[in-house]
Motif scaffolding. Structure first.
Motif, PDB file in Angstrom:
ATOM      1  N   ALA A  69     -26.160  33.413  -2.358  1.00  0.00           N
ATOM      2  CA  ALA A  69     -27.257  32.849  -3.146  1.00  0.00           C
ATOM      3  C   ALA A  69     -26.744  32.322  -4.479  1.00  0.00           C
ATOM      4  CB  ALA A  69     -28.336  33.901  -3.365  1.00  0.00           C
ATOM      5  N   LYS A  70     -25.861  33.068  -5.089  1.00  0.00           N
ATOM      6  CA  LYS A  70     -25.299  32.645  -6.379  1.00  0.00           C
ATOM      7  C   LYS A  70     -24.522  31.338  -6.236  1.00  0.00           C
ATOM      8  CE  LYS A  70     -21.654  32.863  -9.497  1.00  0.00           C
ATOM      9  NZ  LYS A  70     -20.255  32.401  -9.375  1.00  0.00           N
ATOM     10  N   ASN A  71     -23.730  31.247  -5.181  1.00  0.00           N
ATOM     11  CA  ASN A  71     -22.939  30.026  -4.969  1.00  0.00           C
ATOM     12  C   ASN A  71     -23.845  28.826  -4.719  1.00  0.00           C
ATOM     13  OD1 ASN A  71     -20.525  31.396  -5.285  1.00  0.00           O
ATOM     14  ND2 ASN A  71     -20.281  31.806  -3.090  1.00  0.00           N
ATOM     15  N   SER A  72     -24.934  29.036  -3.982  1.00  0.00           N
ATOM     16  CA  SER A  72     -25.865  27.935  -3.696  1.00  0.00           C
ATOM     17  C   SER A  72     -26.522  27.429  -4.975  1.00  0.00           C
ATOM     18  CB  SER A  72     -26.934  28.394  -2.707  1.00  0.00           C
ATOM     19  OG  SER A  72     -26.375  28.681  -1.443  1.00  0.00           O
ATOM     20  N   ILE A  73     -26.993  28.358  -5.799  1.00  0.00           N
ATOM     21  CA  ILE A  73     -27.654  27.964  -7.045  1.00  0.00           C
ATOM     22  C   ILE A  73     -26.661  27.305  -8.001  1.00  0.00           C
ATOM     23  CG2 ILE A  73     -28.827  28.859  -9.106  1.00  0.00           C
ATOM     24  CD1 ILE A  73     -30.185  30.918  -7.286  1.00  0.00           C
ATOM     25  N   GLU A  74     -25.454  27.832  -8.043  1.00  0.00           N
ATOM     26  CA  GLU A  74     -24.440  27.239  -8.916  1.00  0.00           C
ATOM     27  C   GLU A  74     -24.125  25.803  -8.485  1.00  0.00           C
ATOM     28  OE1 GLU A  74     -20.235  28.528 -10.979  1.00  0.00           O
ATOM     29  OE2 GLU A  74     -20.726  29.350  -9.005  1.00  0.00           O
ATOM     30  N   ASN A  75     -24.016  25.575  -7.194  1.00  0.00           N
ATOM     31  CA  ASN A  75     -23.720  24.222  -6.696  1.00  0.00           C
ATOM     32  C   ASN A  75     -24.864  23.261  -6.979  1.00  0.00           C
ATOM     33  OD1 ASN A  75     -21.210  24.954  -5.691  1.00  0.00           O
ATOM     34  ND2 ASN A  75     -21.999  25.507  -3.673  1.00  0.00           N
ATOM     35  N   GLU A  76     -26.094  23.757  -6.940  1.00  0.00           N
ATOM     36  CA  GLU A  76     -27.259  22.889  -7.107  1.00  0.00           C
ATOM     37  C   GLU A  76     -27.676  22.708  -8.561  1.00  0.00           C
ATOM     38  OE1 GLU A  76     -29.197  24.233  -2.806  1.00  0.00           O
ATOM     39  OE2 GLU A  76     -30.363  24.420  -4.630  1.00  0.00           O
ATOM     40  N   GLN A  77     -27.539  23.773  -9.363  1.00  0.00           N
ATOM     41  CA  GLN A  77     -28.041  23.743 -10.737  1.00  0.00           C
ATOM     42  C   GLN A  77     -26.945  23.815 -11.794  1.00  0.00           C
ATOM     43  OE1 GLN A  77     -31.272  23.303 -11.378  1.00  0.00           O
ATOM     44  NE2 GLN A  77     -32.031  23.537  -9.289  1.00  0.00           N
ATOM     45  N   GLY A  78     -25.859  24.466 -11.454  1.00  0.00           N
ATOM     46  CA  GLY A  78     -24.785  24.658 -12.431  1.00  0.00           C
ATOM     47  C   GLY A  78     -25.005  25.847 -13.335  1.00  0.00           C
ATOM     48  N   LYS A  79     -26.241  26.332 -13.381  1.00  0.00           N
ATOM     49  CA  LYS A  79     -26.595  27.464 -14.220  1.00  0.00           C
ATOM     50  C   LYS A  79     -27.885  28.072 -13.699  1.00  0.00           C
ATOM     51  CE  LYS A  79     -29.191  24.647 -17.575  1.00  0.00           C
ATOM     52  NZ  LYS A  79     -30.551  25.132 -17.248  1.00  0.00           N
ATOM     53  N   LEU A  80     -28.287  29.174 -14.316  1.00  0.00           N
ATOM     54  CA  LEU A  80     -29.588  29.773 -14.024  1.00  0.00           C
ATOM     55  C   LEU A  80     -30.208  30.164 -15.356  1.00  0.00           C
ATOM     56  CD1 LEU A  80     -31.595  30.792 -11.823  1.00  0.00           C
ATOM     57  CD2 LEU A  80     -30.483  33.032 -12.038  1.00  0.00           C
ATOM     58  N   ASP A  81     -31.461  29.803 -15.565  1.00  0.00           N
ATOM     59  CA  ASP A  81     -32.116  30.104 -16.840  1.00  0.00           C
ATOM     60  C   ASP A  81     -32.838  31.448 -16.844  1.00  0.00           C
ATOM     61  OD1 ASP A  81     -31.793  27.496 -18.428  1.00  0.00           O
ATOM     62  OD2 ASP A  81     -32.567  26.786 -16.504  1.00  0.00           O
ATOM     63  N   ILE A  82     -33.430  31.809 -15.713  1.00  0.00           N
ATOM     64  CA  ILE A  82     -34.252  33.028 -15.663  1.00  0.00           C
ATOM     65  C   ILE A  82     -33.985  33.784 -14.367  1.00  0.00           C
ATOM     66  CG2 ILE A  82     -36.605  33.938 -15.602  1.00  0.00           C
ATOM     67  CD1 ILE A  82     -37.473  31.378 -17.092  1.00  0.00           C
ATOM     68  N   LEU A  83     -33.802  35.081 -14.496  1.00  0.00           N
ATOM     69  CA  LEU A  83     -33.692  35.965 -13.343  1.00  0.00           C
ATOM     70  C   LEU A  83     -34.820  36.986 -13.417  1.00  0.00           C
ATOM     71  CD1 LEU A  83     -32.295  37.263 -10.887  1.00  0.00           C
ATOM     72  CD2 LEU A  83     -30.839  38.518 -12.505  1.00  0.00           C
ATOM     73  N   ILE A  84     -35.642  37.016 -12.389  1.00  0.00           N
ATOM     74  CA  ILE A  84     -36.708  38.009 -12.305  1.00  0.00           C
ATOM     75  C   ILE A  84     -36.389  38.941 -11.141  1.00  0.00           C
ATOM     76  CG2 ILE A  84     -39.170  38.423 -11.972  1.00  0.00           C
ATOM     77  CD1 ILE A  84     -39.757  35.734 -13.202  1.00  0.00           C
ATOM     78  N   ASN A  85     -35.961  40.154 -11.479  1.00  0.00           N
ATOM     79  CA  ASN A  85     -35.612  41.159 -10.478  1.00  0.00           C
ATOM     80  C   ASN A  85     -36.893  41.841 -10.008  1.00  0.00           C
ATOM     81  OD1 ASN A  85     -32.647  41.095 -10.303  1.00  0.00           O
ATOM     82  ND2 ASN A  85     -32.703  41.692 -12.461  1.00  0.00           N
ATOM     83  N   ASN A  86     -37.487  41.261  -8.968  1.00  0.00           N
ATOM     84  CA  ASN A  86     -38.798  41.697  -8.500  1.00  0.00           C
ATOM     85  C   ASN A  86     -38.736  42.515  -7.209  1.00  0.00           C
ATOM     86  OD1 ASN A  86     -41.886  41.390  -8.235  1.00  0.00           O
ATOM     87  ND2 ASN A  86     -41.139  40.436  -6.355  1.00  0.00           N
TER      88      ASN A  86
END
Length: 245
Positions: A69-86
């Protein structure tokens, strides 16, 4: 466009939180253990007019799943602004301290506590690339030791050796993480959406899913002057919503 990952977001409070954040213009990664189910949810949301939501497979108990999941988001966004551990589980009841098995307690902790640690540590590098990173750990009032020590608290009898203690541990981790990141633009908080009527508790709670999600969004989309290392609860009846630890 800011991006947000919500674990356990294919139903209930997580799903409503995803919808509200999407409506506010964020790109939402709807975390789900079963990608097919998550994609079906997103298809339904698309038909309702939501376009900036994408299902992503993530099992917080599985390291490879989190890394993927991290690799997918990194490839698509380059970063992540918010993480909600739900993502969370309640475990089987009753949960007496005297006879709940260690295996049952470990199972709940693996999702509610260690799962949060796994996801947070792996996504931290992407969050550090954001100008205003936010980490919201979804907790419960049942994790408050102060309230559990007060016989006048309305939920005083509701003790749980697995679920409640896992949220107490999560609260402690939140404090430690917030302190570690205090000199960076992070805001790291524990957020209790309140006792909400969901399938999680057989719809026994008095609160609504909409109210719960609104509370999470309020204490996640915060400015640079907002507090970090706090415990907010939708069940606290004052305007601050600050809960005792």
């Amino acid at each position: 466009m800011k991006s947000v990952l919500i674990t356990g977001a294919n139903r209930s409070i997580g799903l409503e939180t995803a919808k509200q954040l999407s409506q506010k213009g964020l790109f939402v990664y709807l975390g789900t253990r079963d990608l097919a189910k998550g994609e079906a949810v997103v298809t339904a949301l698309n038909e309702e007019g939501f376009q900036n939501i994408k299902a992503i497979a993530i099992d917080v108990t599985n390291l490879d799943s989190i890394l993927s999941a991290k690799n997918s988001i990194e490839n698509e966004q380059g970063k992540l602004d918010i993480l909600i551990n739900n993502a969370g589980i309640s475990g089987d009841f009753p949960q007496n301290a005297s006879d709940t098995s260690v295996e049952d307690i470990q199972k709940v902790f693996d999702t509610n506590f260690f799962g949060v640690i796994r996801v947070t540590q792996i996504f931290l590098a992407l969050l550090k690339k954001s100008d205003s990173p936010r980490i919201s750990n979804i907790t419960s009032g049942l994790g408050s030791l102060t309230l559990h020590s007060d016989p006048n608290w309305k939920y005083y009898p509701f003790k749980s050796a697995s679920y409640g203690t896992s949220k107490t541990a999560l609260n402690a981790f939140t404090v430690v993480l917030a302190y570690e990141l205090k000199d960076l633009p992070f805001k790291v908080n524990a957020i209790d959406p309140g006792y909400t009527a969901t399938d999680f508790n057989h719809y026994s709670g008095p609160g609504t899913i909409e109210s719960a999600a609104t509370f999470i969004v309020k204490h996640t989309l915060t400015d640079e002057n907002a507090p970090t290392g706090q415990f907010f609860s939708n069940d606290i009846e004052d305007e601050t919503g600050v809960s005792p630890w």
